[in-house]
Motif scaffolding. Structure first.
Motif, short mmCIF file in Angstrom:
data_model
loop_
_atom_site.label_atom_id
_atom_site.label_comp_id
_atom_site.label_asym_id
_atom_site.label_seq_id
_atom_site.Cartn_x
_atom_site.Cartn_y
_atom_site.Cartn_z
N VAL A 183 0.84 -1.19 0.00
CA VAL A 183 0.00 0.00 0.00
C VAL A 183 0.88 1.25 0.00
N LEU A 184 0.63 2.13 -0.97
CA LEU A 184 1.37 3.38 -1.08
C LEU A 184 0.38 4.54 -0.92
N SER A 185 0.68 5.45 -0.01
CA SER A 185 -0.19 6.60 0.21
C SER A 185 -0.03 7.60 -0.93
N ARG A 186 -0.95 8.54 -1.03
CA ARG A 186 -0.84 9.59 -2.04
C ARG A 186 0.45 10.39 -1.84
N ASP A 187 0.78 10.66 -0.57
CA ASP A 187 2.01 11.40 -0.29
C ASP A 187 3.23 10.66 -0.83
N GLN A 188 3.28 9.34 -0.60
CA GLN A 188 4.41 8.55 -1.08
C GLN A 188 4.47 8.53 -2.60
N LEU A 189 3.33 8.35 -3.24
CA LEU A 189 3.30 8.32 -4.70
C LEU A 189 3.73 9.65 -5.28
N LEU A 190 3.27 10.73 -4.68
CA LEU A 190 3.64 12.05 -5.16
C LEU A 190 5.13 12.29 -5.02
#
Length: 247
Positions: A183-190
């Motif tokens: 699971v990757l958060s939006r913050d991590q993806l950004l």
């Protein structure tokens, strides 16, 4: 390890901005070339080894978005691009990233921020996670019914038909592929795709995920590849394997 000085090409029709940016980058240890338009940019790229392009969006004639799109389709497609834009509009920023830009800085900008963006993009470009270290004979990554050609940067379906990806789509898919079933958060993806904090550009990830799902044939309800994890982010649910170029 090479001690070669990174070479940045600043492309802007405003001579004062070119000079200001160039002087600052030189004082901070970078080699700098300058171009006033697309013609000069292409001439410099053909004769010099450029590590990154700082490209103004609002230029007469060929604007920065068109130049960025053409760069990604040509022989210099691997050179990273940081856009300079006077537009403080989310849609325009998304268009720039979809054209293949690696990052952007909004005018008026501080020279210090621009230098930080340049350093971050160059660093990300040279960082190869373990899964990215694909040999020339095995440049394809397989998952589900798809293969990703990491050199040509397009998807191949089961019949071998190629589907081109935008720069933003390719970067997002690479992040998912390099972190499957996590699971990757939006913050991590950004941060992993664009190297910036999430608070001011959060929605772009949701839009890019939606576009990438369309590319992969994921339906709104049946999410085979990219699943939404409520209140947490997204997960790439397929295992990823290295396969031969001729497989």
């Amino acid at each position: 390890m090479s001690s070669r000085t990174d070479h940045v090409l600043v492309v802007d029709d405003d001579r004062d901005i070119r000079q200001m940016v160039g002087d600052y980058l030189r004082r901070n240890g970078l080699r700098v070339s300058q171009a006033a338009d697309g013609r000069e940019m292409r001439a410099t790229l053909d004769t010099s080894d450029i590590d990154l392009i700082v490209l103004d969006v609002m230029m007469p004639g060929e604007d920065g978005l068109s130049l960025c799109r053409n760069l990604r389709a040509g022989k210099h497609k691997a050179v990273p691009v940081v856009l300079l834009t006077a537009r403080d509009d989310e849609t325009d920023r998304i268009i720039g990233l979809e054209m293949g830009a690696d990052d952007y800085v909004t005018k008026p900008f501080s020279s210090r921020e621009l230098l930080a963006r340049i350093s971050s993009v160059i660093r990300r470009t040279r960082m190869l996670p373990p899964n990215l270290q694909v040999s020339e004979a095995s440049r394809l990554l397989g998952f589900g019914d798809w293969r990703l050609d990491t050199t040509a940067r397009h998807l191949l379906d089961a019949d071998g038909t190629a589907y081109p990806l935008s720069g933003a789509e390719f970067r997002l898919l690479r992040v998912f592929i390099d972190h499957p079933q996590r699971v990757l958060s939006r913050d991590q993806l950004l941060n992993l795709t664009q190297g910036r904090d999430a608070e001011m550009f959060d929605r772009s990830i949701d839009l890019l995920v939606s576009r990438l799902r369309q590319r992969l044939g994921d339906g709104a309800r049946e999410q085979t590849y990219i699943k939404t994890v409520r209140s947490e982010g997204y997960v790439f649910s397929q295992p990823v394997v290295l396969i031969g170029e001729d497989a």
